[in-house]
Design a protein around this motif. Sequence first.
Motif, PDB file in Angstrom:
ATOM      1  N   ASP A  37      22.962  27.169  40.324  1.00 18.85           N
ATOM      2  CA  ASP A  37      22.489  28.554  40.092  1.00 18.85           C
ATOM      3  C   ASP A  37      22.797  29.370  41.193  1.00 18.85           C
ATOM      4  O   ASP A  37      23.012  30.624  40.915  1.00 18.85           O
ATOM      5  N   ALA A  38      22.166  29.147  42.515  1.00 18.38           N
ATOM      6  CA  ALA A  38      22.411  30.036  43.430  1.00 18.38           C
ATOM      7  C   ALA A  38      23.761  30.501  43.689  1.00 18.38           C
ATOM      8  O   ALA A  38      23.943  31.619  43.918  1.00 18.38           O
ATOM      9  N   MET A  39      24.598  29.552  43.616  1.00 12.47           N
ATOM     10  CA  MET A  39      26.152  29.704  43.984  1.00 12.47           C
ATOM     11  C   MET A  39      26.689  30.647  42.932  1.00 12.47           C
ATOM     12  O   MET A  39      27.154  31.839  43.243  1.00 12.47           O
ATOM     13  N   ARG A  40      26.285  30.526  41.575  1.00 16.48           N
ATOM     14  CA  ARG A  40      26.872  31.378  40.532  1.00 16.48           C
ATOM     15  C   ARG A  40      26.102  32.694  40.718  1.00 16.48           C
ATOM     16  O   ARG A  40      26.846  33.966  40.487  1.00 16.48           O
ATOM     17  N   TYR A  41      24.906  32.638  40.894  1.00 16.92           N
ATOM     18  CA  TYR A  41      24.146  34.168  41.274  1.00 16.92           C
ATOM     19  C   TYR A  41      24.684  34.939  42.331  1.00 16.92           C
ATOM     20  O   TYR A  41      24.976  36.095  41.957  1.00 16.92           O
ATOM     21  N   SER A  42      25.236  34.313  43.290  1.00 17.33           N
ATOM     22  CA  SER A  42      25.693  35.000  44.617  1.00 17.33           C
ATOM     23  C   SER A  42      27.253  35.515  44.132  1.00 17.33           C
ATOM     24  O   SER A  42      27.652  36.363  44.638  1.00 17.33           O
ATOM     25  N   VAL A  43      27.951  34.792  43.240  1.00 13.11           N
ATOM     26  CA  VAL A  43      29.427  35.316  42.996  1.00 13.11           C
ATOM     27  C   VAL A  43      29.467  36.035  41.786  1.00 13.11           C
ATOM     28  O   VAL A  43      30.487  36.965  41.602  1.00 13.11           O
ATOM     29  N   LEU A  44      28.917  35.728  40.693  1.00 14.20           N
ATOM     30  CA  LEU A  44      29.264  36.276  39.287  1.00 14.20           C
ATOM     31  C   LEU A  44      28.497  37.484  39.087  1.00 14.20           C
ATOM     32  O   LEU A  44      27.361  37.611  39.832  1.00 14.20           O
ATOM     33  N   ASP A  45      28.917  38.325  38.149  1.00 14.80           N
ATOM     34  CA  ASP A  45      28.468  39.650  37.665  1.00 14.80           C
ATOM     35  C   ASP A  45      28.000  40.550  38.704  1.00 14.80           C
ATOM     36  O   ASP A  45      27.200  41.067  38.829  1.00 14.80           O
ATOM     37  N   GLY A  46      29.184  40.867  39.697  1.00 16.97           N
ATOM     38  CA  GLY A  46      28.794  41.795  40.737  1.00 16.97           C
ATOM     39  C   GLY A  46      30.040  42.098  41.445  1.00 16.97           C
ATOM     40  O   GLY A  46      30.916  41.151  41.435  1.00 16.97           O
ATOM     41  N   GLY A  47      29.946  43.164  42.263  1.00 16.80           N
ATOM     42  CA  GLY A  47      31.240  43.628  43.454  1.00 16.80           C
ATOM     43  C   GLY A  47      32.072  44.065  42.624  1.00 16.80           C
ATOM     44  O   GLY A  47      32.625  44.031  41.521  1.00 16.80           O
ATOM     45  N   LYS A  48      32.956  44.742  43.558  1.00 18.55           N
ATOM     46  CA  LYS A  48      34.149  45.391  42.786  1.00 18.55           C
ATOM     47  C   LYS A  48      35.477  44.416  42.954  1.00 18.55           C
ATOM     48  O   LYS A  48      36.396  44.746  42.357  1.00 18.55           O
ATOM     49  N   ARG A  49      35.397  43.344  43.575  1.00 12.52           N
ATOM     50  CA  ARG A  49      36.395  42.380  43.562  1.00 12.52           C
ATOM     51  C   ARG A  49      37.674  42.814  44.361  1.00 12.52           C
ATOM     52  O   ARG A  49      38.764  42.529  43.802  1.00 12.52           O
ATOM     53  N   VAL A  50      37.386  43.516  45.386  1.00 12.76           N
ATOM     54  CA  VAL A  50      38.505  44.212  46.148  1.00 12.76           C
ATOM     55  C   VAL A  50      39.566  43.043  46.614  1.00 12.76           C
ATOM     56  O   VAL A  50      40.719  43.240  46.739  1.00 12.76           O
ATOM     57  N   ARG A  51      39.087  42.050  47.067  1.00 14.45           N
ATOM     58  CA  ARG A  51      39.924  40.762  47.703  1.00 14.45           C
ATOM     59  C   ARG A  51      40.715  40.190  46.702  1.00 14.45           C
ATOM     60  O   ARG A  51      42.009  40.114  46.941  1.00 14.45           O
ATOM     61  N   PRO A  52      40.170  39.985  45.449  1.00 16.24           N
ATOM     62  CA  PRO A  52      41.024  39.305  44.562  1.00 16.24           C
ATOM     63  C   PRO A  52      41.898  40.364  44.036  1.00 16.24           C
ATOM     64  O   PRO A  52      43.217  40.168  43.703  1.00 16.24           O
ATOM     65  N   LEU A  53      41.602  41.888  43.907  1.00 17.51           N
ATOM     66  CA  LEU A  53      42.396  42.841  43.429  1.00 17.51           C
ATOM     67  C   LEU A  53      43.773  42.788  44.459  1.00 17.51           C
ATOM     68  O   LEU A  53      44.962  42.815  43.925  1.00 17.51           O
ATOM     69  N   LEU A  54      43.384  42.770  45.754  1.00 23.34           N
ATOM     70  CA  LEU A  54      44.531  42.542  46.579  1.00 23.34           C
ATOM     71  C   LEU A  54      45.459  41.458  46.691  1.00 23.34           C
ATOM     72  O   LEU A  54      46.621  41.533  46.682  1.00 23.34           O
ATOM     73  N   THR A  55      44.777  40.330  46.246  1.00 27.88           N
ATOM     74  CA  THR A  55      45.621  38.986  45.994  1.00 27.88           C
ATOM     75  C   THR A  55      46.613  39.255  44.859  1.00 27.88           C
ATOM     76  O   THR A  55      47.766  38.935  44.954  1.00 27.88           O
ATOM     77  N   PHE A  56      46.020  39.796  43.618  1.00 32.22           N
ATOM     78  CA  PHE A  56      46.850  40.186  42.768  1.00 32.22           C
ATOM     79  C   PHE A  56      47.863  41.102  42.384  1.00 32.22           C
ATOM     80  O   PHE A  56      49.070  40.908  42.477  1.00 32.22           O
ATOM     81  N   ALA A  57      47.521  42.220  43.396  1.00 35.79           N
ATOM     82  CA  ALA A  57      48.538  43.199  43.753  1.00 35.79           C
ATOM     83  C   ALA A  57      49.715  42.732  44.697  1.00 35.79           C
ATOM     84  O   ALA A  57      51.031  43.108  44.333  1.00 35.79           O
ATOM     85  N   ALA A  58      49.342  41.851  45.746  1.00 34.98           N
ATOM     86  CA  ALA A  58      50.411  41.428  46.566  1.00 34.98           C
ATOM     87  C   ALA A  58      51.256  40.184  45.667  1.00 34.98           C
ATOM     88  O   ALA A  58      52.537  39.846  45.950  1.00 34.98           O
ATOM     89  N   GLY A  59      50.600  39.693  44.680  1.00 38.95           N
ATOM     90  CA  GLY A  59      51.065  38.716  43.943  1.00 38.95           C
ATOM     91  C   GLY A  59      52.225  39.300  43.224  1.00 38.95           C
ATOM     92  O   GLY A  59      53.256  38.780  42.782  1.00 38.95           O
ATOM     93  N   HIS A  60      51.622  40.781  42.393  1.00 41.77           N
ATOM     94  CA  HIS A  60      52.819  41.375  41.532  1.00 41.77           C
ATOM     95  C   HIS A  60      54.079  41.662  42.554  1.00 41.77           C
ATOM     96  O   HIS A  60      55.165  41.804  41.806  1.00 41.77           O
ATOM     97  N   LEU A  61      53.982  41.737  43.933  1.00 46.06           N
ATOM     98  CA  LEU A  61      55.246  42.017  44.496  1.00 46.06           C
ATOM     99  C   LEU A  61      56.234  40.966  44.500  1.00 46.06           C
ATOM    100  O   LEU A  61      57.303  41.165  44.674  1.00 46.06           O
ATOM    101  N   VAL A  62      55.654  39.723  44.366  1.00 48.64           N
ATOM    102  CA  VAL A  62      56.602  38.477  44.350  1.00 48.64           C
ATOM    103  C   VAL A  62      56.586  37.777  43.143  1.00 48.64           C
ATOM    104  O   VAL A  62      57.009  36.535  43.165  1.00 48.64           O
TER     105      VAL A  62
END
Length: 298
Positions: A37-62
Motif C-alpha cells: 500500500d505504501a509503495m503504491r501510495y508513493s508512486v501512483l496518482d501524483g507527479g508530473k512524470r517528467v522523467r518518464p516523459l523524457l524516456t519516451f521523448a528519447a525513445g521517439h528519437l530512436v
Amino acid sequence: MAASDFKTWMGDVQAQMESALSIFLPASTQLPERLHDAMRYSVLDGGKRVRPLLTFAAGHLVNAPAERLQAAAAAVEMIHAYSLVHDDMPAMDNDVLRRGKPTVHVAFGEATALLAGDALQAAAFDVLSERQLADSPADQLKMVHLLARAAGSLGMCGGQGIDLYSVGQALTLPELERMHILKTGALIRAAVLLGSYCGQPLSEAERHGLDHFAKCIGLAFQVVDDILDCEADSATLGKTAGKDAANNKPTYVALLGMKGAKDKAAELKQAAFDALLPFGERAQYLHALAGYIVDRKY
C-alpha cells in the motif's frame, strides 16, 4: 510543434505510465499488504512524470516500442519515488507534504516508509532486468549500469549527501552545480539515455549530443525548482514551499539572486536546444520538454 500536440502527447504518456506503474507495482492485496500500500501510495496518482516523459521523448528519437519505454520509464520513476520517500523523512528534510498529500512517513509511519523506499529501489531493477528492453544484451546491461550509477553514491545519493553536508555553507557556483549534477541531474540523464537504448542504435556522436542535452536540462530542472521554491506557494507546488531558505540550504537563488537564477535557467535551456539541433524533427518531443521544464510554474 504545436502546443496542443505536445499537450496531447504528454497526457498520453502520463496515462500510459499510470497504467504501467500500477501493473509493475505489487498489488495491495499481496502480502505484506501495508508495505505494498505504501509503495503504491508513493508512486501512483501524483507527479508530473517528467522523467518518464523524457524516456519516451528519447525513445521517439530512436523509434523505440512503447512496451520497452514503459518498463524503462517505470524503473526510473520508482527510483525517483523512493528518493522522495526517504528525503521527506525526519532524518533528512522532515517534510509533511508531497504531491499534494501527506508524505509516506506521515501516512504510514517511519518504519514502513523506510521499507517502502528500499523496496521501490529493488523493484526498479526487477522491472529493468525482467524483460528484453534493448536489442542486444550488452546494451541492456548498460541500461542496468546506468540506472545503478545514477541512483548511488556517485549520482543521486551522493548529491543528496553533499546537500545535507552543505547546509549553512556558502558554495561556489561550480560546487553548487556539481551537487545538483549528482542529486537531480544524474537520474534525469539516466531517464534520457535509457530511452535511447530501447530502439535503433545511435552513433557515438549522437549519444554524446543526447547526453549533453540531458545534463543541461537536468541542471535547468534544479535551477527552476529553486526559483519556484521562492515564488510559488505550497498549494501550487504540492509540497512545502520556502523550505530551502528556511533550512539555510545553498540554492541558485541564494547564490545568483532571482534574476541571475532565471538567466541561468534560460542559458541552460538554450544549450539543451542547441544539443538537439543535429537530430532535427526526431527530437521534437525532447525540444518541447526542455521548454516545459524551464517554463513550468510548479
